[in-house]
Motif scaffolding. Structure first.
Motif, short mmCIF file in Angstrom:
data_model
loop_
_atom_site.label_atom_id
_atom_site.label_comp_id
_atom_site.label_asym_id
_atom_site.label_seq_id
_atom_site.Cartn_x
_atom_site.Cartn_y
_atom_site.Cartn_z
N VAL A 285 0.66 -1.29 0.24
CA VAL A 285 0.28 0.34 -0.34
C VAL A 285 1.11 1.31 -0.08
O VAL A 285 1.86 1.21 0.57
N ARG A 286 0.45 2.36 -0.76
CA ARG A 286 1.43 3.32 -0.89
C ARG A 286 0.30 4.82 -1.07
O ARG A 286 -0.70 4.45 -1.21
N ALA B 208 3.47 -3.49 11.13
CA ALA B 208 2.60 -3.29 12.02
C ALA B 208 1.40 -2.66 12.73
O ALA B 208 -0.03 -2.65 12.81
N ALA B 209 2.31 -1.46 12.47
CA ALA B 209 1.14 -0.43 13.24
C ALA B 209 0.30 -0.12 12.26
O ALA B 209 -1.30 0.50 12.36
N LEU B 210 0.94 0.11 10.57
CA LEU B 210 -0.86 0.78 10.11
C LEU B 210 -1.69 -0.31 9.53
O LEU B 210 -2.71 -0.26 9.57
N GLU B 211 -1.27 -1.94 10.26
CA GLU B 211 -1.91 -2.46 9.04
C GLU B 211 -3.14 -2.48 10.51
O GLU B 211 -4.62 -2.57 10.16
N GLU B 212 -2.75 -2.19 11.47
CA GLU B 212 -3.95 -1.57 12.43
C GLU B 212 -4.00 -1.08 12.56
O GLU B 212 -6.23 -0.85 13.18
N ALA B 213 -3.80 0.20 12.30
CA ALA B 213 -4.83 1.74 11.76
C ALA B 213 -5.57 1.40 10.80
O ALA B 213 -6.59 1.80 11.01
#
Length: 53
Positions: free
Chosen positions: A8-9, A33-38
Motif C-alpha cells: 500500500v502506498r 504492524a502499526a499501519l495494519e492496526e490503523a
C-alpha cells in the motif's frame, strides 16, 4: 503457509510521517504492524458508523 500480502502506498505530511516513525520506534512496533492496526481500526470505525445510519 504465510498470508499473502500486498503493498500500500500513500503520501503524508512530513510532520505526520516523522511522528509515526518516532512512535513506532518508541513502541518497538514495525511500521507495517502499526499501519495494519490503523487500517483495521479505520475500517471498523467506518463500518460501525454505516450501521448506525
Amino acid at each position: 503457509m504465510a498470508e499473502e500480502t500486498r503493498e500500500v502506498r500513500g503520501r503524508l505530511p512530513k510532520d505526520l510521517k516523522i511522528a509515526f516513525e518516532i512512535a513506532c520506534a518508541r513502541l518497538e512496533v514495525t511500521q507495517t504492524a502499526a499501519l495494519e492496526e490503523a487500517i483495521r481500526d479505520w475500517l471498523h470505525k467506518k463500518e460501525s458508523s454505516e450501521k448506525q445510519q
